[in-house]
Design an enzyme around this catalytic site. Structure first.
Site, short mmCIF file in Angstrom:
data_model
loop_
_atom_site.label_atom_id
_atom_site.label_comp_id
_atom_site.label_asym_id
_atom_site.label_seq_id
_atom_site.Cartn_x
_atom_site.Cartn_y
_atom_site.Cartn_z
N ASP A 202 0.83 -1.20 0.00
CA ASP A 202 0.00 0.00 0.00
C ASP A 202 0.87 1.27 0.00
O ASP A 202 1.85 1.34 0.75
CB ASP A 202 -0.88 -0.02 1.26
CG ASP A 202 -1.93 1.05 1.24
OD1 ASP A 202 -2.78 1.02 0.34
OD2 ASP A 202 -1.90 1.93 2.13
N GLU A 253 2.15 -0.48 -4.94
CA GLU A 253 1.16 0.52 -5.32
C GLU A 253 1.87 1.87 -5.21
O GLU A 253 2.03 2.42 -4.13
CB GLU A 253 -0.05 0.50 -4.38
CG GLU A 253 -1.14 1.42 -4.88
CD GLU A 253 -1.84 2.26 -3.82
OE1 GLU A 253 -2.89 2.83 -4.13
OE2 GLU A 253 -1.32 2.39 -2.68
C1 NOJ Z 1 -4.20 3.06 -1.06
C2 NOJ Z 1 -5.38 2.17 -0.89
O1 NOJ Z 1 -5.61 1.49 -2.09
C3 NOJ Z 1 -6.51 3.05 -0.47
O2 NOJ Z 1 -7.75 2.37 -0.50
C4 NOJ Z 1 -6.21 3.61 0.89
O3 NOJ Z 1 -7.21 4.56 1.23
C5 NOJ Z 1 -4.85 4.34 0.89
N1 NOJ Z 1 -3.84 3.61 0.21
C6 NOJ Z 1 -4.38 4.58 2.30
O4 NOJ Z 1 -3.98 3.38 2.89
#
Ligand code: NOJ
Length: 514
Positions: A202, A253
């Site tokens: 993440d 990500e």
């Molecule tokens: C990316 C995640 O995909 C999203 O859903 C989340 O709100 C943020 N990171 C914070 O963790």
């Protein structure tokens, strides 16, 4: 490069809250996912990505983790996790889990300790605490904004401020503190020891902040994204992954601007994959798709890493709706998917896109996304509505009929979109996904990794993968001639027209040398 299981795998993103509810509380759970493993194996995907299921106050639906080594009771327990992993593996599906290293929940014991401890203490040094600016430190330490709206700083009773790039319930960790790195190595090992095949990381590009936490300066890179030192974290993680048998992997990500910046995350001693959000961000345009393909392949080529492709996830409007919605949006979405599945590398599919689900305009009073609650932006609830499995009225088989209402309301007009409604319909989007995934296994996976872009009419994109497969997508409204490309393998729309040598607008097809 030796062939790795993940390099051309199709991953299916299970947003656990919204997938299937076994216990009837209106919220999806791990036992629900297990009950649907046969469906997922039958769909033809290779791997599952589970969104966070860890104990959490759910301020950001699990992306606020209070305990990284357990399961939130709302989703089940560690026994349910093990059962799901075994069921997935028994069906030939790999499984990766989400790891959230940028921030914890404010309910995490470390943050609770930090709140109880004094400024300057080792407990506070696990997070990003700073004195305020201005008279009496009443102003936040810098100008940074939370992704969900408002200042990225919150003051605590003794006057210090803590950084939260997301919700106030998601304090950022201090990755300059070695204790943080050690803790996350241990967490990775906890899940690797349980048998997971890898991780989705993440906000992978956020962990390290620019020295001195400077204010934003217009036109300059954002000081809390994509700092060079973040790559040291992933070099360490790569060593951890490689220390396990079974070809474990991780995907970053990292929403970075340039494809070259994305490619840095997949250098040979770093991660195996990074999401290629440029594909998802491209508008409906053959020229735009072409540009992304060329730039992506050029960026990953020097690091010898297969690319990834994704069109939808739990943070963006579903691609049916992004491409205009209705029948036209659906045709385009199917065409973009078929094109993605013909490209070299790995593809990520988001739960519900195989049903052609559109973005839902969730009634304001039912919305729960912290982005909406903090900033009033439309938010991400509309792509997170629970999956319709069967039946003609909510909960459409998402949970038991007598159960609680689903955590987000499902639209009354979804009966025709359910899995049961589409299961045997030869024209349905579900049938199309099953066919496309089978064709990918049968035809595409044995092809070379390079593509050759072909000359086409404007509005049309065509590429060839040796030996002998051509993918064509027609983003225009007029039909395009495709008889020259060989025998049709699969089309995202009218197979009859493609068989007679014409590709309608908003449609894609694959061809094989005759
Ligand atoms: C990316 C995640 O995909 C999203 O859903 C989340 O709100 C943020 N990171 C914070 O963790």
């Amino acid at each position: 490069m030796n062939r790795r299981w993940w390099q051309d795998a199709v991953f299916y993103q299970v947003y656990v809250r919204s997938f299937a509810d076994a216990d009837g509380d209106g919220i999806g759970d791990l036992a629900g996912v297990t009950s649907r493993v046969p469906y997922l194996a039958g769909l033809g995907v290779d791997a599952l990505w589970l969104t966070p299921f860890y104990p959490s106050p759910q301020a950001d639906h699990g992306y606020d983790v209070a305990d990284y080594r357990d399961v939130d009771p709302v989703f089940g327990d560690l026994g349910d996790f093990d059962a799901l992993l075994s069921a997935a593996h028994a069906s030939g599906l790999a499984m990766i889990v989400d790891i959230v290293p940028n921030h914890t929940s404010s309910e995490h014991p470390w943050f609770q300790d930090a709140l109880r401890s004094a400024a300057g203490s080792p407990e506070r040094a696990r997070y990003v605490f700073r004195p305020g600016r201005g008279r009496d430190g009443a102003e936040p330490p810098n100008s940074w904004r939370s992704v969900f709206g408002g200042s990225a700083w919150r003051q605590v009773p003794d006057g210090e401020w803590y950084l939260h790039l997301f919700d106030v319930g998601q304090p950022d960790l201090n990755w300059e503190n070695p204790e943080v790195g050690d803790e996350f190595e241990d967490i990775l090992r906890f899940w690797l020891d349980r048998g997971v095949d890898g991780f989705r990381i993440d906000v992978a590009h956020a962990l390290v902040k620019q020295q001195g936490l400077p204010d934003y300066r217009r036109g300059e890179p954002v000081p809390h994204w994509d700092q060079p030192e973040v790559h040291d974290v992933y070099r360490r993680w790569r060593k951890v992954l490689d220390s396990y048998a079974g070809d474990r992997m991780a995907i970053a990500e990292a929403w970075v601007d340039a494809p070259e910046a994305m490619a840095l995350y997949v250098r040979p001693d770093e991660l195996q994959q990074a999401f290629n959000f440029h594909w998802l961000e491209a508008p409906w345009s053959a020229a735009a798709f072409r540009r992304v393909i060329v730039e992506t392949l050029a960026a990953v080529d020097p690091v010898d890493s297969p690319p990834t492709w994704v069109l939808s996830n739990h943070d963006v409007d579903r691609h049916v709706s992004r491409y205009g919605g209705g029948a036209r949006g659906l045709s385009r979405a199917r065409a973009a998917t078929l094109t993605m599945l013909a490209l070299p590398g790995s593809a990520y599919v988001y739960a519900g896109e195989e049903l052609g689900l559109p973005q839902v305009d969730v009634p304001e009073k039912a919305r729960q996304d912290p982005g909406w609650l903090r900033g009033g932006r439309a938010g991400r609830d509309g792509c997170r509505v629970p999956i319709p499995w069967s039946g003609i009225a909510p909960p459409y088989g998402f949970g038991p009929d007598a159960g609680a209402p689903t955590w987000l309301p499902q639209p009354p007009e979804w009966a025709g979109l359910s899995v049961a409604a589409q299961d045997r319909d030869p024209e349905s989007t579900l049938t199309f996904y099953r066919k496309a995934l089978r064709a990918r296994r049968d035809v595409v996976s044995s092809l070379g990794q390079r593509i050759e872009l072909l000359d086409t009419a404007p509005g049309v994109l065509a590429f060839r993968r040796e030996p002998g497969v051509v993918c064509v997508i027609n983003c225009g409204s007029r039909r395009a001639r495709v008889g020259q490309y060989g025998e049709p393998v699969i089309a995202s729309g009218s197979a009859d027209q493609v068989a007679s040598g014409w590709l309608p607008g908003d449609t894609a097809a694959w061809f094989r040398d005759a």
